[in-house]
Design a protein around this motif. Structure first.
Motif, PDB file in Angstrom:
ATOM      1  N   VAL A  44       0.985  -1.265  -0.042  1.00 38.13           N
ATOM      2  CA  VAL A  44      -0.079  -0.068   0.126  1.00 38.13           C
ATOM      3  C   VAL A  44       0.878   1.155   0.157  1.00 38.13           C
ATOM      4  O   VAL A  44       1.682   1.338   0.962  1.00 38.13           O
ATOM      5  N   THR A  45       0.803   2.177  -1.254  1.00 36.73           N
ATOM      6  CA  THR A  45       1.416   3.432  -1.160  1.00 36.73           C
ATOM      7  C   THR A  45       0.719   4.373  -0.246  1.00 36.73           C
ATOM      8  O   THR A  45      -0.658   4.301  -0.294  1.00 36.73           O
ATOM      9  N   GLY A  46       1.458   5.500   0.173  1.00 32.09           N
ATOM     10  CA  GLY A  46       0.510   6.461   0.850  1.00 32.09           C
ATOM     11  C   GLY A  46       0.100   5.855   2.018  1.00 32.09           C
ATOM     12  O   GLY A  46      -1.214   6.171   2.594  1.00 32.09           O
ATOM     13  N   ALA A  47       0.555   4.781   2.660  1.00 32.33           N
ATOM     14  CA  ALA A  47       0.051   4.396   3.744  1.00 32.33           C
ATOM     15  C   ALA A  47      -0.168   4.744   5.107  1.00 32.33           C
ATOM     16  O   ALA A  47      -1.029   4.452   5.851  1.00 32.33           O
ATOM     17  N   ALA A  48       0.657   5.868   5.319  1.00 33.43           N
ATOM     18  CA  ALA A  48       0.717   6.437   6.779  1.00 33.43           C
ATOM     19  C   ALA A  48      -0.361   7.160   7.250  1.00 33.43           C
ATOM     20  O   ALA A  48      -0.579   7.432   8.332  1.00 33.43           O
ATOM     21  N   SER A  49      -1.349   7.832   6.474  1.00 30.94           N
ATOM     22  CA  SER A  49      -2.204   8.644   6.709  1.00 30.94           C
ATOM     23  C   SER A  49      -3.651   8.360   5.820  1.00 30.94           C
ATOM     24  O   SER A  49      -3.379   7.709   4.780  1.00 30.94           O
ATOM     25  N   GLY A  50      -4.663   8.961   6.247  1.00 32.61           N
ATOM     26  CA  GLY A  50      -5.922   9.123   5.299  1.00 32.61           C
ATOM     27  C   GLY A  50      -6.368   7.817   4.874  1.00 32.61           C
ATOM     28  O   GLY A  50      -6.590   6.765   5.546  1.00 32.61           O
ATOM     29  N   ARG A  54      -0.711  -9.806   5.436  1.00 34.16           N
ATOM     30  CA  ARG A  54       0.607  -9.171   5.637  1.00 34.16           C
ATOM     31  C   ARG A  54       0.690  -7.970   4.782  1.00 34.16           C
ATOM     32  O   ARG A  54       0.163  -7.968   3.543  1.00 34.16           O
ATOM     33  N   ILE A  55       1.546  -6.917   5.248  1.00 27.35           N
ATOM     34  CA  ILE A  55       1.199  -5.481   4.627  1.00 27.35           C
ATOM     35  C   ILE A  55       2.286  -4.920   4.553  1.00 27.35           C
ATOM     36  O   ILE A  55       3.210  -4.596   5.573  1.00 27.35           O
ATOM     37  N   VAL A  56       3.019  -4.477   3.343  1.00 25.16           N
ATOM     38  CA  VAL A  56       4.093  -3.802   3.181  1.00 25.16           C
ATOM     39  C   VAL A  56       3.371  -2.244   3.147  1.00 25.16           C
ATOM     40  O   VAL A  56       2.683  -1.804   2.487  1.00 25.16           O
ATOM     41  N   GLY A  62       1.205  -3.651  14.583  1.00 24.16           N
ATOM     42  CA  GLY A  62       1.934  -4.781  15.066  1.00 24.16           C
ATOM     43  C   GLY A  62       2.471  -5.965  14.224  1.00 24.16           C
ATOM     44  O   GLY A  62       3.213  -5.414  13.270  1.00 24.16           O
ATOM     45  N   ALA A  63       2.071  -7.141  14.473  1.00 29.26           N
ATOM     46  CA  ALA A  63       2.705  -7.983  13.535  1.00 29.26           C
ATOM     47  C   ALA A  63       2.382  -8.086  12.202  1.00 29.26           C
ATOM     48  O   ALA A  63       1.305  -7.617  11.650  1.00 29.26           O
ATOM     49  N   ASN A  64       2.840  -8.783  11.213  1.00 29.27           N
ATOM     50  CA  ASN A  64       2.664  -9.108  10.028  1.00 29.27           C
ATOM     51  C   ASN A  64       2.416  -7.633   9.021  1.00 29.27           C
ATOM     52  O   ASN A  64       1.658  -7.547   8.143  1.00 29.27           O
ATOM     53  N   VAL A  65       3.425  -6.839   9.572  1.00 32.56           N
ATOM     54  CA  VAL A  65       3.706  -5.811   8.560  1.00 32.56           C
ATOM     55  C   VAL A  65       5.166  -5.407   8.385  1.00 32.56           C
ATOM     56  O   VAL A  65       5.862  -5.795   9.372  1.00 32.56           O
ATOM     57  N   PHE A  66       5.434  -4.756   7.239  1.00 35.42           N
ATOM     58  CA  PHE A  66       6.799  -4.141   7.066  1.00 35.42           C
ATOM     59  C   PHE A  66       6.710  -2.617   6.633  1.00 35.42           C
ATOM     60  O   PHE A  66       6.221  -2.423   5.597  1.00 35.42           O
ATOM     61  N   PRO A  67       7.295  -1.787   7.252  1.00 31.99           N
ATOM     62  CA  PRO A  67       7.387  -0.336   7.278  1.00 31.99           C
ATOM     63  C   PRO A  67       8.438  -0.386   5.998  1.00 31.99           C
ATOM     64  O   PRO A  67       9.412  -0.486   6.432  1.00 31.99           O
ATOM     65  N   LEU A  68       8.174   0.306   4.957  1.00 28.25           N
ATOM     66  CA  LEU A  68       8.738   0.584   3.695  1.00 28.25           C
ATOM     67  C   LEU A  68       9.064   2.393   3.764  1.00 28.25           C
ATOM     68  O   LEU A  68       8.291   2.693   2.772  1.00 28.25           O
ATOM     69  N   PRO A  69       9.846   2.983   4.008  1.00 29.17           N
ATOM     70  CA  PRO A  69       9.966   4.431   3.626  1.00 29.17           C
ATOM     71  C   PRO A  69      10.295   4.096   1.866  1.00 29.17           C
ATOM     72  O   PRO A  69      11.278   3.898   1.662  1.00 29.17           O
ATOM     73  N   LEU A  70       9.307   5.114   1.302  1.00 30.73           N
ATOM     74  CA  LEU A  70       9.475   5.125   0.130  1.00 30.73           C
ATOM     75  C   LEU A  70       8.807   6.369  -0.579  1.00 30.73           C
ATOM     76  O   LEU A  70       7.884   6.643  -0.371  1.00 30.73           O
ATOM     77  N   ASP A  71       9.723   6.745  -1.444  1.00 34.66           N
ATOM     78  CA  ASP A  71       9.250   8.146  -2.202  1.00 34.66           C
ATOM     79  C   ASP A  71       9.223   7.648  -3.554  1.00 34.66           C
ATOM     80  O   ASP A  71       9.997   7.547  -4.406  1.00 34.66           O
ATOM     81  N   ILE A  72       7.630   7.638  -3.977  1.00 30.27           N
ATOM     82  CA  ILE A  72       7.505   6.996  -5.159  1.00 30.27           C
ATOM     83  C   ILE A  72       7.867   7.839  -6.476  1.00 30.27           C
ATOM     84  O   ILE A  72       7.563   7.455  -7.588  1.00 30.27           O
ATOM     85  N   THR A  73       8.449   9.137  -6.364  1.00 32.59           N
ATOM     86  CA  THR A  73       9.022   9.985  -7.489  1.00 32.59           C
ATOM     87  C   THR A  73      10.520   9.696  -7.516  1.00 32.59           C
ATOM     88  O   THR A  73      10.827   9.923  -8.590  1.00 32.59           O
ATOM     89  N   LEU A 131      -1.869  -4.962  -4.850  1.00 34.30           N
ATOM     90  CA  LEU A 131      -1.143  -3.489  -4.750  1.00 34.30           C
ATOM     91  C   LEU A 131      -2.098  -2.394  -4.615  1.00 34.30           C
ATOM     92  O   LEU A 131      -3.229  -2.317  -5.432  1.00 34.30           O
ATOM     93  N   VAL A 132      -1.997  -1.534  -3.918  1.00 28.66           N
ATOM     94  CA  VAL A 132      -2.938  -0.664  -3.532  1.00 28.66           C
ATOM     95  C   VAL A 132      -2.182   0.900  -3.749  1.00 28.66           C
ATOM     96  O   VAL A 132      -1.501   1.364  -3.160  1.00 28.66           O
ATOM     97  N   ASN A 133      -2.523   1.409  -5.100  1.00 28.46           N
ATOM     98  CA  ASN A 133      -1.666   2.462  -5.439  1.00 28.46           C
ATOM     99  C   ASN A 133      -2.534   3.809  -4.774  1.00 28.46           C
ATOM    100  O   ASN A 133      -3.592   4.381  -5.501  1.00 28.46           O
ATOM    101  N   ASN A 134      -2.177   4.285  -3.552  1.00 27.39           N
ATOM    102  CA  ASN A 134      -3.106   5.385  -2.973  1.00 27.39           C
ATOM    103  C   ASN A 134      -2.199   6.494  -2.670  1.00 27.39           C
ATOM    104  O   ASN A 134      -3.179   7.831  -2.885  1.00 27.39           O
TER     105      ASN A 134
END
Length: 245
Positions: free
Chosen positions: A10-16, A31-33, A50-61, A83-86
């Motif tokens: 999921v992109t733009g995962a951190a908010s909204g 499980r979620i990236v 909690g479990a089953n996630v992996f945080p990936l700092p990513l600038d899609i530009t 794939l959720v292009n958000n």
């Protein structure tokens, strides 16, 4: 129905809307990236889930970072099923085209359309090779409606709309589904970021329109589309607040 332990990216995962989608998918056992350029918010979301996630700092530009994003994942998170292009923004938007900033316009297109294309190009070949996958593109009603003072944002979402249609056609002989969600007015931080952090401008904007959707409303729509049997493809979902038309 969605199988448990499917892997979502999921992109733009951190908010909204992105955050709401992650919460929903995690609740269904995925499980979620968690991909986002806001590292602080990303870390907070990962802690909440909690479990089953992996945080990936990513600038899609960042083309190189996106092209190599799967290499930065643990092996158990690499075979992406959803794939959720958000990710997207409208910084500097709601300004007449001839008086706005060309740099702002370029940045909107670079994230909302080109960034989405980069992420999809990085992940789609694996889906094709494995013969399974769902792509959810977060578009907007602005892709189909004339909204003055919103030329770059609307153009970017119109591009997402057409790209979704074309990829869906290209993948017609595969089991891969391409789902386009077209939300109307939704209470996210896009208005605050549009005005570069002006919370009062955001408050007045939503107050002017009255009823609006919540991110959780859009997350339910995403879940509904993904929950359909494999032979059912929700190609487009147009979602409005009840008081809009």
């Amino acid at each position: 129905m969605m199988d448990r332990q499917r892997i979502a990216f999921v992109t733009g995962a951190a908010s909204g809307i992105g955050r709401a989608v992650c919460m929903s998918l995690h609740g269904k056992g995925c499980r979620i990236v968690l991909a986002d350029r806001q590292e602080g918010h990303l870390t907070a979301l990962a802690g909440d889930l909690g479990a089953n996630v992996f945080p990936l700092p990513l600038d899609i530009t960042d083309g190189a970072a996106v092209a190599n994003c799967l290499d930065r994942l643990p092996p158990e998170f690499r075979d992406i099923d959803i794939l959720v292009n958000n990710a997207g923004h409208d910084i500097g938007g709601r300004t007449r085209f001839d008086v706005g900033s060309a740099d702002d316009w370029s940045a909107i297109i670079e994230t909302n359309l080109i960034g989405l294309m980069r992420v999809t190009r990085a992940i789609l070949p694996g889906m094709v090779e494995r013969g399974r996958g769902d792509i959810v593109n977060m578009s907007s009603i602005s892709a189909l409606r004339l909204v003055p003072d919103q030329a770059p944002y609307s153009a970017s979402k119109a591009g997402v709309h057409m790209l979704s249609d074309i990829i869906r056609g290209e993948l017609a002989e595969t089991p891969i589904r391409v789902i386009e969600i077209l939300p109307g007015l939704t209470r996210t931080n896009i208005v605050t970021s549009r005005h570069r952090g002006d919370e009062e401008a955001s408050r007045q904007y939503f107050e002017k329109f009255g009823m609006a959707l919540d991110p959780e409303d859009i997350a339910r729509c995403v879940s509904f589309a993904l929950d359909q049997p494999p032979h059912v493809q929700i190609a487009q979902m147009f979602v409005l607040p009840t008081n809009r038309w």
